[in-house]
Design a protein around this motif. Sequence first.
Motif, PDB file in Angstrom:
ATOM      1  N   VAL A 216       0.828  -1.244   0.054  1.00 51.85           N
ATOM      2  CA  VAL A 216      -0.119   0.007   0.189  1.00 51.85           C
ATOM      3  C   VAL A 216       0.778   1.017  -0.095  1.00 51.85           C
ATOM      4  CG1 VAL A 216      -1.663   1.252   1.309  1.00 51.85           C
ATOM      5  CG2 VAL A 216      -1.918  -1.289   1.076  1.00 51.85           C
ATOM      6  N   PHE A 217       1.986   1.533   0.986  1.00 47.69           N
ATOM      7  CA  PHE A 217       2.636   2.528   1.089  1.00 47.69           C
ATOM      8  C   PHE A 217       3.904   2.640   0.164  1.00 47.69           C
ATOM      9  CE2 PHE A 217       0.612   2.352   5.270  1.00 47.69           C
ATOM     10  CZ  PHE A 217      -0.044   3.484   5.404  1.00 47.69           C
ATOM     11  N   GLN A 218       4.066   1.442  -0.485  1.00 44.20           N
ATOM     12  CA  GLN A 218       5.362   1.409  -1.349  1.00 44.20           C
ATOM     13  C   GLN A 218       6.435   2.376  -1.187  1.00 44.20           C
ATOM     14  OE1 GLN A 218       4.319   2.092  -5.572  1.00 44.20           O
ATOM     15  NE2 GLN A 218       2.406   3.404  -4.957  1.00 44.20           N
ATOM     16  N   PRO A 219       7.360   1.785   0.069  1.00 48.12           N
ATOM     17  CA  PRO A 219       8.212   2.799   0.505  1.00 48.12           C
ATOM     18  C   PRO A 219       9.408   3.239  -0.553  1.00 48.12           C
ATOM     19  CG  PRO A 219       8.107   0.906   1.963  1.00 48.12           C
ATOM     20  CD  PRO A 219       7.302   0.735   0.714  1.00 48.12           C
ATOM     21  N   GLN A 220       9.750   2.267  -1.729  1.00 44.27           N
ATOM     22  CA  GLN A 220      10.514   2.620  -2.508  1.00 44.27           C
ATOM     23  C   GLN A 220      10.196   3.963  -3.554  1.00 44.27           C
ATOM     24  OE1 GLN A 220      10.845  -1.382  -4.554  1.00 44.27           O
ATOM     25  NE2 GLN A 220      13.178  -0.732  -4.790  1.00 44.27           N
ATOM     26  N   PHE A 221       9.002   4.120  -3.795  1.00 46.94           N
ATOM     27  CA  PHE A 221       8.611   5.318  -4.494  1.00 46.94           C
ATOM     28  C   PHE A 221       7.731   6.441  -4.037  1.00 46.94           C
ATOM     29  CE2 PHE A 221       8.713   1.156  -7.009  1.00 46.94           C
ATOM     30  CZ  PHE A 221       9.970   1.385  -7.481  1.00 46.94           C
ATOM     31  N   ALA A 222       7.255   5.863  -2.707  1.00 45.42           N
ATOM     32  CA  ALA A 222       6.239   7.051  -2.036  1.00 45.42           C
ATOM     33  C   ALA A 222       7.008   8.343  -1.860  1.00 45.42           C
ATOM     34  CB  ALA A 222       5.884   6.738  -0.527  1.00 45.42           C
ATOM     35  N   PRO A 223       8.522   8.794  -1.605  1.00 49.76           N
ATOM     36  CA  PRO A 223       8.943   9.837  -1.726  1.00 49.76           C
ATOM     37  C   PRO A 223       8.726  10.683  -2.963  1.00 49.76           C
ATOM     38  CG  PRO A 223      10.482   8.048  -0.553  1.00 49.76           C
ATOM     39  CD  PRO A 223       9.511   7.526  -1.190  1.00 49.76           C
ATOM     40  N   LEU A 253      14.402  10.829   2.275  1.00 52.17           N
ATOM     41  CA  LEU A 253      13.745   9.471   2.152  1.00 52.17           C
ATOM     42  C   LEU A 253      13.902   9.071   0.891  1.00 52.17           C
ATOM     43  CD1 LEU A 253      10.279   9.638   3.904  1.00 52.17           C
ATOM     44  CD2 LEU A 253      12.433   8.555   4.792  1.00 52.17           C
ATOM     45  N   ALA A 254      13.953   9.918  -0.351  1.00 58.87           N
ATOM     46  CA  ALA A 254      14.488   9.491  -1.564  1.00 58.87           C
ATOM     47  C   ALA A 254      15.809   9.141  -1.902  1.00 58.87           C
ATOM     48  CB  ALA A 254      14.041  10.555  -2.754  1.00 58.87           C
ATOM     49  N   GLN A 255      16.837   9.728  -1.080  1.00 54.61           N
ATOM     50  CA  GLN A 255      17.994   9.626  -1.329  1.00 54.61           C
ATOM     51  C   GLN A 255      18.460   8.050  -0.537  1.00 54.61           C
ATOM     52  OE1 GLN A 255      20.549   9.268   1.389  1.00 54.61           O
ATOM     53  NE2 GLN A 255      19.162   9.842   2.884  1.00 54.61           N
ATOM     54  N   GLN A 256      17.713   8.110   0.637  1.00 55.18           N
ATOM     55  CA  GLN A 256      17.914   6.547   1.374  1.00 55.18           C
ATOM     56  C   GLN A 256      17.304   5.484   0.394  1.00 55.18           C
ATOM     57  OE1 GLN A 256      15.513   4.356   2.803  1.00 55.18           O
ATOM     58  NE2 GLN A 256      17.095   3.100   3.532  1.00 55.18           N
ATOM     59  N   GLN A 257      16.189   5.615  -0.143  1.00 59.51           N
ATOM     60  CA  GLN A 257      15.518   4.492  -1.166  1.00 59.51           C
ATOM     61  C   GLN A 257      16.631   4.301  -2.289  1.00 59.51           C
ATOM     62  OE1 GLN A 257      13.173   2.661  -0.503  1.00 59.51           O
ATOM     63  NE2 GLN A 257      13.024   3.434   1.455  1.00 59.51           N
ATOM     64  N   LEU A 258      17.458   5.562  -2.563  1.00 59.11           N
ATOM     65  CA  LEU A 258      18.189   5.263  -3.946  1.00 59.11           C
ATOM     66  C   LEU A 258      19.378   4.113  -3.780  1.00 59.11           C
ATOM     67  CD1 LEU A 258      18.817   8.761  -5.447  1.00 59.11           C
ATOM     68  CD2 LEU A 258      17.804   6.981  -6.472  1.00 59.11           C
ATOM     69  N   VAL A 259      19.662   3.940  -2.319  1.00 60.86           N
ATOM     70  CA  VAL A 259      20.743   2.905  -2.081  1.00 60.86           C
ATOM     71  C   VAL A 259      20.101   1.842  -2.410  1.00 60.86           C
ATOM     72  CG1 VAL A 259      22.154   2.041   0.098  1.00 60.86           C
ATOM     73  CG2 VAL A 259      21.356   4.134   0.001  1.00 60.86           C
ATOM     74  N   ARG A 260      18.898   1.385  -2.190  1.00 64.29           N
ATOM     75  CA  ARG A 260      18.410   0.011  -2.629  1.00 64.29           C
ATOM     76  C   ARG A 260      18.030  -0.028  -4.169  1.00 64.29           C
ATOM     77  NH1 ARG A 260      12.424  -2.555  -0.255  1.00 64.29           N
ATOM     78  NH2 ARG A 260      12.498  -4.363  -1.692  1.00 64.29           N
ATOM     79  N   LEU A 261      17.701   1.291  -4.537  1.00 64.89           N
ATOM     80  CA  LEU A 261      17.595   0.956  -6.003  1.00 64.89           C
ATOM     81  C   LEU A 261      18.879   0.796  -6.784  1.00 64.89           C
ATOM     82  CD1 LEU A 261      14.916   3.947  -6.239  1.00 64.89           C
ATOM     83  CD2 LEU A 261      14.337   1.568  -6.771  1.00 64.89           C
ATOM     84  N   VAL A 262      19.815   1.499  -6.531  1.00 66.35           N
ATOM     85  CA  VAL A 262      21.069   1.215  -7.020  1.00 66.35           C
ATOM     86  C   VAL A 262      21.572  -0.052  -7.128  1.00 66.35           C
ATOM     87  CG1 VAL A 262      23.566   1.606  -6.710  1.00 66.35           C
ATOM     88  CG2 VAL A 262      21.831   3.774  -6.789  1.00 66.35           C
ATOM     89  N   LYS A 263      21.400  -0.703  -5.771  1.00 61.29           N
ATOM     90  CA  LYS A 263      21.589  -2.251  -5.760  1.00 61.29           C
ATOM     91  C   LYS A 263      20.814  -2.945  -6.700  1.00 61.29           C
ATOM     92  CE  LYS A 263      23.190  -2.165  -0.853  1.00 61.29           C
ATOM     93  NZ  LYS A 263      23.002  -2.636   0.364  1.00 61.29           N
TER      94      LYS A 263
END
Length: 404
Positions: A216-223, A253-263
């Motif tokens: 529901v909240f989709q943390p990767q893309f919510a920011p 929060l977006a920069q934090q999610q970028l760590v996962r997206l980069v991986k």
Amino acid sequence: MSDTALRSTLPSPRTVRPPLPAPPGPRGRPPRLYVLDGLRLIAALMVVGFHFAGYDRYGDHGAWGQSTATLFPGVHGIASYGWLGVELFFLISGFVICMSCWGRTPRDFFISRVVRLYPAFWVCVTATALVLWFCGDRTITLSRVLTNLTMVHEPLGVAHVDPSYWSLWAEMRFYLLFAVVAYKGLTYRRVVTFCGLWLLGAILAPTSGIPLLAVVFQPQFAPFFVGGIVLYLMHRFRPAPLLWLLLGASWLLAQQQLVRLVKDENWAGLHPSWPVALTVVTAFYAVLLAVALGKADFLNWRRLTTAGALTYPLYLLHESIGWAVIERLHTRIPAHLLMAGLVAALLAAAWAVHRFVERPLARRLKHWLNGNLATPRPTPVTGSRTTPAPGSVAARQDVMPPPR
């Protein structure tokens, strides 16, 4: 009247309370932000460049027969970050959806999303499936295609006809979540509250142990979605400290999610850099902020409408069809020439889908939905006990138009 009597009629200084700060007033802006159409096309072309020149689909040799780093040394490094175009899409989507929903009913919101998304999607899914099937891909079954046409095939566990469709489920979840606040009517305070609660949900969902919350909240893309919404509030209302705080929280929060997206991008044989990805995303925020604050009004060209019209069909058509063309023609046509011709052909196909399919079908679908989503009225049966008496309240209500 004496001074003492006059002072007695005035309120005591202790009883005078400062007024609560009101939301900033609306600010005048052009009715349509054409610059956003241009940014949407840039985002789509970033994704196209990533797929065709940024990574190798089948490993070191890829569909081109050799590495894209060897074939396109001048653009490969830039194209390898083209996957961030999706994050730009999400930022723009938050901005545009909030803008287009303001002052509309939930019914209007539902119709606008169906009309905007489905006609082009139906055509592009069908076209892609036909191309892949005729190219020998027997995983393209009728059931798979029909389920893809619903746009909710991912939660049903059905594979995408085109891999790019993964982002549509993220968009759909955003629409469903935003419909909750749109149901009550959009106001400054409600939207601000929604943004804060969504960011909070995105923070708590990963550690909650409840998978549904992450869906529901989709943390990767919510920011990114929230960032776009906040930027629209800055556009519609003058920037306020609370909006700056929300925008800053969105970026952090977006920069934090970028760590996962980069991986996640390492599966493509790439090794993207987090600082570079963060620089690109920060540039997205800065550009959208300039648009929101009116600093990009000099780019608000009406002719950019065409760019916006091409974006969605181009995104839907490009990947699987493009790879099918590359696999069959890369040995016959020089790579740079094939790339240029392929992108030009896809843009032409996108224009054709918009001009000859999306526009006329969207008009008919909108007309049909507007006429059939109204509350149906019971048909009185002549001679029945339930037939209202002439002139009665029930009879008068029966001839009234249905509520909209």
